[in-house]
Enzyme design. Structure first.
Site: not given
Ligand SMILES: *Cc1c(COP(=O)(O)O)cnc(C)c1O
Length: 411
Positions: A49, A51, A195, A221, A224, A230
């Site tokens: 973790y 953050e 984008d 992204t 692609k 991902r």
């Protein structure tokens, strides 16, 4: 290990692996990642973790995570020549939401390309949160040419006075002039978001105009044409850096997926090579070769062809709907998606077109010769959508062709 502990999921993964290895995957947003990307994605980094951002974390034990995230950011900055990069967005949709959240107040206006004309849900399409929490106005492509009409976009922008203009698409087969979008945004005092989710691999390779010099913010992204895990990245001008970072965390997200961050770093290193440049070049060559062959078979290509990795085909002249064609194709081992075409007369659930693309098959190593074969099969399928015997025969032929290529990610 998984095989022993959870046979059900193991078997399903293996089946999907076989399916991916034996079909011609023409969904333009998909790809095959490298073994290295896969290894980073599946690493123990998933246990952590973290953050916050590097050197400003809310949990202890970040000495290696910080270095990984810094490396990912540095590689993205270098590859895209960006001032500032955030690699934490979970995916493309949250990345776009973060940009609106950073720069707009609720109910301020987003102007993007409408979904049925090739835009993305998150560009203000009516069912998306981006249209519920913000005001959305949409532009379309020209009715005759199906191309972006920059004069029309300027006109709408002047009339609607949006706070942000979005350029970029999921189903637009031509180049986008980001410089022009910037001029339009400047003329109406709007922010400009580009984008490049679909085309970031082509932009990274220098084959399509980069919006980075022009746009306030660029999102992409990473999975692609960029061929990473991902995930997503937000690149922006230094003056927006603080707002963007705050919008991602703590505005919208909690802990970043550190395994994904590492895999993004790996993919960015791969993308910064001449090998990747050649790959990107071949994506376009393949798309154009496939388009040419399809035209020979009298397929109706939206805009008459392609400048990028994707082709949009209106099936109307073949007396088929998009869904009829896409479901016949998958029976023949060729995978694509039904898609609306501009000014579609059919419903979005059963649209007139299909959308195909070459990033995945180019990763496999397919070239112009195979495009010829694929077009031949697609034509056969279009003439035999209800002939299970023919579709099955093609499926076997497809499997044989795919057998000549090694699916990346396994070795
Ligand atoms: C794919 C895509 C997205 C969203 O990405 P997800 O990771 O599916 O959320 C956003 N914008 C464009 C233009 C896309 O093509």
């Amino acid at each position: 290990m998984l095989k022993a502990t959870d046979r059900k999921i193991y078997d399903l993964i293996k089946k999907e692996q076989k399916r991916q290895a034996e079909s011609i995957r023409l969904i333009p947003s998909e790809n095959y990642v490298s073994k290295s990307v896969l290894e980073a994605t599946g690493s123990i980094l998933t246990n952590k973790y973290s953050e916050g951002y590097s050197r400003k974390r809310y949990y202890e034990g970040q000495e290696y995570i910080d270095q990984i995230e810094e490396e990912a950011v540095a590689r993205a900055k270098k590859l895209f020549r960006a001032d500032h990069v955030n690699v934490q967005p979970y995916s493309g949709s949250p990345a776009n939401l973060a940009v609106y959240f950073a720069l707009l107040k609720p109910s301020e206006k987003i102007m993007g390309m409408s979904l049925p004309h090739g835009g993305h849900l998150t560009h203000g399409w009516k069912v998306s949160a981006t249209a519920k929490f913000f005001n959305a106005v949409q532009y379309a492509v020209d009715k005759k040419t199906n191309l972006l009409d920059y004069d029309e976009i300027l006109e709408i922008a002047k009339r609607e006075k949006p706070q942000i203009i979005v350029a970029g698409a999921t189903a637009y087969p031509r180049k986008i002039d980001f410089k022009k979008f910037k001029e339009i945004a400047d003329e109406v005092g709007a922010y400009f978001l580009a984008d490049i989710a679909h085309i970031s691999g082509l932009v990274a390779a220098g084959l399509h105009q980069s919006p980075v010099p022009y746009a306030d913010v660029v999102t992409t992204t990473t999975h692609k044409s960029l061929r990473g895990p991902r995930g997503a990245m937000i690149m922006c001008k230094e003056k927006h850096a603080k707002l963007i970072d705050k919008a991602v965390f703590p505005g919208l997200q909690g802990g970043p997926h550190d395994n994904t961050t590492a895999a993004i770093a790996v993919a960015l290193k791969e993308a910064d090579t001449s090998k990747f440049k050649n790959y990107a070049k071949q994506i376009i060559k393949n798309a154009q070769a496939l388009a040419k062959e399809l035209l020979n078979y009298n397929f109706d290509l939206v805009t008459g062809g392609t400048d990028n990795h994707l082709i949009l085909i209106d099936m109307t002249n073949k007396n088929l709907s998009g869904k009829q064609m896409s479901s016949a194709l998958i029976k023949a081992g060729i995978e694509c998606n039904a898609n609306t075409v501009p000014y579609d007369k059919r419903s979005p659930f059963d649209p007139s077109g299909i959308r195909i693309g070459t990033p995945a098959i180019t990763t496999l190593g397919m070239k112009e010769k195979e495009m010829k074969q694929i077009a031949f099969w697609m034509n056969e399928v279009s003439e035999n959508v209800n002939n299970e015997r023919v579709l099955k025969r093609i499926k076997n032929e497809v499997k044989k062709l795919c057998g000549k290529y090694e699916m990346p990610g396994l070795k």
